[in-house]
Scaffold this motif. Structure first.
Motif, PDB file in Angstrom:
ATOM      1  N   UNK A   2       0.859  -1.214   0.041  1.00 32.27           N
ATOM      2  CA  UNK A   2       0.175   0.047   0.014  1.00 32.27           C
ATOM      3  C   UNK A   2       0.689   1.109  -0.169  1.00 32.27           C
ATOM      4  N   UNK A   3       1.103   1.907  -1.018  1.00 31.18           N
ATOM      5  CA  UNK A   3       1.767   3.251  -1.227  1.00 31.18           C
ATOM      6  C   UNK A   3       0.885   4.435  -1.131  1.00 31.18           C
ATOM      7  N   UNK A 170       4.777   4.936 -13.796  1.00 33.74           N
ATOM      8  CA  UNK A 170       3.437   5.217 -14.063  1.00 33.74           C
ATOM      9  C   UNK A 170       3.326   6.958 -14.026  1.00 33.74           C
ATOM     10  N   UNK A 171       3.903   7.515 -13.490  1.00 36.07           N
ATOM     11  CA  UNK A 171       3.975   8.815 -13.069  1.00 36.07           C
ATOM     12  C   UNK A 171       3.090   9.186 -11.936  1.00 36.07           C
ATOM     13  N   UNK A 172       2.381   8.321 -11.390  1.00 36.91           N
ATOM     14  CA  UNK A 172       1.197   8.435 -10.283  1.00 36.91           C
ATOM     15  C   UNK A 172       1.954   9.024  -9.079  1.00 36.91           C
ATOM     16  N   UNK A 173       1.471   9.942  -8.261  1.00 38.46           N
ATOM     17  CA  UNK A 173       1.962  10.291  -7.147  1.00 38.46           C
ATOM     18  C   UNK A 173       1.568   9.310  -6.105  1.00 38.46           C
ATOM     19  N   UNK A 174       2.651   9.468  -4.934  1.00 38.92           N
ATOM     20  CA  UNK A 174       2.712   8.264  -4.344  1.00 38.92           C
ATOM     21  C   UNK A 174       2.926   9.037  -2.789  1.00 38.92           C
ATOM     22  N   UNK A 175       2.326   8.319  -1.746  1.00 36.84           N
ATOM     23  CA  UNK A 175       2.563   8.888  -0.141  1.00 36.84           C
ATOM     24  C   UNK A 175       2.645   7.597   0.426  1.00 36.84           C
ATOM     25  N   UNK A 176       3.974   7.555   1.094  1.00 36.68           N
ATOM     26  CA  UNK A 176       4.298   6.750   1.977  1.00 36.68           C
ATOM     27  C   UNK A 176       3.791   7.102   3.633  1.00 36.68           C
ATOM     28  N   UNK A 177       3.497   5.880   4.296  1.00 35.33           N
ATOM     29  CA  UNK A 177       3.290   6.156   5.794  1.00 35.33           C
ATOM     30  C   UNK A 177       3.741   4.894   6.313  1.00 35.33           C
ATOM     31  N   UNK A 178       3.485   4.871   7.652  1.00 35.22           N
ATOM     32  CA  UNK A 178       3.993   3.699   8.487  1.00 35.22           C
ATOM     33  C   UNK A 178       3.338   2.189   8.270  1.00 35.22           C
ATOM     34  N   UNK A 179       2.146   2.507   7.366  1.00 35.75           N
ATOM     35  CA  UNK A 179       1.378   1.270   7.015  1.00 35.75           C
ATOM     36  C   UNK A 179       1.660   0.865   5.670  1.00 35.75           C
ATOM     37  N   UNK A 180       2.659   1.503   4.896  1.00 38.83           N
ATOM     38  CA  UNK A 180       2.790   1.246   3.630  1.00 38.83           C
ATOM     39  C   UNK A 180       3.694  -0.301   3.456  1.00 38.83           C
ATOM     40  N   UNK A 181       4.162  -0.592   4.562  1.00 33.46           N
ATOM     41  CA  UNK A 181       4.868  -1.889   4.517  1.00 33.46           C
ATOM     42  C   UNK A 181       6.400  -1.848   3.759  1.00 33.46           C
ATOM     43  N   UNK A 182       6.785  -0.706   3.953  1.00 32.39           N
ATOM     44  CA  UNK A 182       8.323  -0.493   3.487  1.00 32.39           C
ATOM     45  C   UNK A 182       9.016   0.142   4.525  1.00 32.39           C
ATOM     46  N   UNK A 183      10.206   0.028   4.591  1.00 32.79           N
ATOM     47  CA  UNK A 183      11.265   0.525   5.507  1.00 32.79           C
ATOM     48  C   UNK A 183      11.125   2.351   5.577  1.00 32.79           C
ATOM     49  N   UNK A 184      11.356   2.648   6.631  1.00 38.07           N
ATOM     50  CA  UNK A 184      11.542   4.229   6.727  1.00 38.07           C
ATOM     51  C   UNK A 184      12.582   4.809   5.958  1.00 38.07           C
ATOM     52  N   UNK A 185      13.844   4.223   5.827  1.00 36.75           N
ATOM     53  CA  UNK A 185      14.727   4.572   5.114  1.00 36.75           C
ATOM     54  C   UNK A 185      14.678   4.529   3.387  1.00 36.75           C
ATOM     55  N   UNK A 186      13.899   3.493   3.215  1.00 35.42           N
ATOM     56  CA  UNK A 186      13.466   3.258   1.779  1.00 35.42           C
ATOM     57  C   UNK A 186      12.367   4.506   1.501  1.00 35.42           C
ATOM     58  N   UNK A 202      12.362   0.173  -4.849  1.00 32.18           N
ATOM     59  CA  UNK A 202      11.710  -0.584  -3.601  1.00 32.18           C
ATOM     60  C   UNK A 202      10.939  -1.719  -4.327  1.00 32.18           C
ATOM     61  N   UNK A 203      11.527  -2.997  -3.847  1.00 33.85           N
ATOM     62  CA  UNK A 203      10.834  -4.129  -4.690  1.00 33.85           C
ATOM     63  C   UNK A 203      10.675  -4.101  -5.980  1.00 33.85           C
ATOM     64  N   UNK A 204       9.830  -4.307  -6.834  1.00 40.91           N
ATOM     65  CA  UNK A 204       9.682  -4.328  -8.186  1.00 40.91           C
ATOM     66  C   UNK A 204       9.354  -2.539  -8.684  1.00 40.91           C
ATOM     67  N   UNK A 205       9.077  -1.731  -7.697  1.00 40.54           N
ATOM     68  CA  UNK A 205       8.866  -0.360  -8.188  1.00 40.54           C
ATOM     69  C   UNK A 205       9.965   0.523  -8.170  1.00 40.54           C
ATOM     70  N   UNK A 206       9.867   1.682  -8.934  1.00 43.22           N
ATOM     71  CA  UNK A 206      10.918   2.537  -8.921  1.00 43.22           C
ATOM     72  C   UNK A 206      10.175   3.932  -8.818  1.00 43.22           C
ATOM     73  N   UNK A 207      11.007   4.647  -8.067  1.00 43.67           N
ATOM     74  CA  UNK A 207      10.272   5.839  -7.370  1.00 43.67           C
ATOM     75  C   UNK A 207      11.326   7.240  -7.820  1.00 43.67           C
ATOM     76  N   UNK A 208      10.823   8.400  -7.941  1.00 38.29           N
ATOM     77  CA  UNK A 208      11.558   9.660  -8.037  1.00 38.29           C
ATOM     78  C   UNK A 208      11.100  10.859  -6.916  1.00 38.29           C
ATOM     79  N   UNK A 209      11.741  11.731  -6.918  1.00 41.48           N
ATOM     80  CA  UNK A 209      11.522  12.585  -5.740  1.00 41.48           C
ATOM     81  C   UNK A 209      10.008  13.184  -5.652  1.00 41.48           C
ATOM     82  N   UNK A 210       9.948  13.289  -4.281  1.00 47.36           N
ATOM     83  CA  UNK A 210       8.350  13.655  -3.930  1.00 47.36           C
ATOM     84  C   UNK A 210       8.072  15.028  -4.458  1.00 47.36           C
ATOM     85  N   UNK A 211       8.717  15.854  -4.663  1.00 47.35           N
ATOM     86  CA  UNK A 211       8.530  17.438  -5.142  1.00 47.35           C
ATOM     87  C   UNK A 211       7.991  17.499  -6.362  1.00 47.35           C
ATOM     88  N   UNK A 212       7.856  16.461  -7.161  1.00 49.93           N
ATOM     89  CA  UNK A 212       7.185  16.203  -8.308  1.00 49.93           C
ATOM     90  C   UNK A 212       5.695  15.940  -8.164  1.00 49.93           C
TER      91      UNK A 212
END
Length: 307
Positions: A2-3, A170-186, A202-212
């Motif tokens: 869950x991202x 996908x270019x879709x915005x993503x928001x992580x929190x403690x329920x996302x199932x990933x490490x804080x460092x990631x 992170x796993x099978x996904x690739x991410x870019x800067x949150x400012x976008x």
């Protein structure tokens, strides 16, 4: 995995949100200094009901919720050994794990200028970052090590924290929190991925800067009664205003929804560093000191709003 974060259970007229925007090495130092100065003068904004971190601000969000006192985070910046400037390092110096501010800005400005709208820009930015990965295979793992070394704790805090990113494919915005199932460092490494110039895996996904996703991502505080935004770039945006990614648009939306909003921008004490030089670690000392002095001065005026 869950991202996304959609329910926002921490919203409410009695809730306070702290928004920490990005701005490279200088922005991180200024925000730490400012928060430490506020605390020194009696205003602890780290106890916000919700903290939102973007890019360098995501590092700050993880740092100030780690249990480490802001004063100690500030002291650590003051104790840092000043890094060599590129011009002083000599031809044999090892290349840094991230592009220079000038190189990165030129690269990203070209992509922004060719995009039709915000969604197109995110897709183009993600595609370009994925292309960079082909020639930067060790970049993500090295970047994770860099990020991990900056965090006093590598566990999500109990306090609600949101960290932004964008899905590179996908270019879709993503928001992580403690329920996302990933490490804080990631999560922080993904939000700050411009630090090494590629897309963070992170796993099978690739991410870019949150400012976008959006410049400060203050809109994620919708529903909170009071929202304090720390914006090192002074609310400026490189995106066309009609895309609605700028801070002024976000503030207008929050106020229309009933939130009270205060914004804090750097003053002259931080130096002329919130530009293409913001990624340069040599800016940190002055930015932190300027932020600290500004925080001590702002604590009393902000207290009526925050408390």
């Amino acid at each position: 995995m869950n991202t996304t974060f959609s329910s926002r259970p921490n919203g409410g007229p009695d809730k306070r949100a702290l928004v920490l925007a990005g701005a490279g090495a200088a922005g991180n130092a200024w925000e730490i200094g400012l928060i430490a100065g506020l605390c020194e003068a009696g205003l602890d904004v780290t106890r916000a009901d919700l903290i939102i971190g973007t890019s360098a601000g995501s590092t700050v969000a993880a740092q100030v919720t780690s249990g480490t006192r802001p004063a100690d985070l500030y002291a650590a910046i003051l104790a840092e050994v000043p890094p060599l400037r590129a011009s002083d390092a000599g031809p044999q110096a090892r290349r840094a794990p991230h592009p220079s501010g000038h190189t990165y800005m030129e690269w990203s400005n070209g992509i922004i200028g060719s995009a039709e709208d915000a969604s197109d820009m995110r897709r183009r930015m993600g595609a370009a970052a994925l292309e960079t990965d082909a020639s930067n295979g060790s970049g993500p793992s090295r970047w994770r090590d860099v990020v991990a070394a900056r965090l006093p704790s590598q566990h999500w805090p109990q306090q609600p924290v949101l960290i932004t990113a964008v899905d590179a494919r996908s270019g879709e915005p993503v928001v992580f929190d403690s329920h996302s199932g990933i490490d804080l460092v990631d999560a922080v490494a993904a939000s700050t991925s411009n630090g090494f110039g590629g897309a963070y895996r992170i796993g099978d996904h690739r991410y870019i800067n949150g400012g976008y996703r959006r410049s400060e991502n203050a809109d994620l505080a919708a529903g909170c009664g009071r929202v304090l935004v720390l914006s090192p770039f002074g609310g400026r945006s490189r995106m066309p205003l009609e895309w609605g990614m700028d801070l002024a648009t976000q503030v207008a939306e929050l106020r229309a929804g009933g939130s009270r909003v205060e914004t804090v921008f750097p003053d002259d004490g931080a130096g002329d560093v919130f530009n293409v030089n913001a990624m340069d670690p040599s800016t940190r000392l002055q930015a932190a000191r300027g932020g600290y002095e500004q925080g001590t001065a702002l604590a009393e005026p902000l207290a009526a709003f925050w408390e």
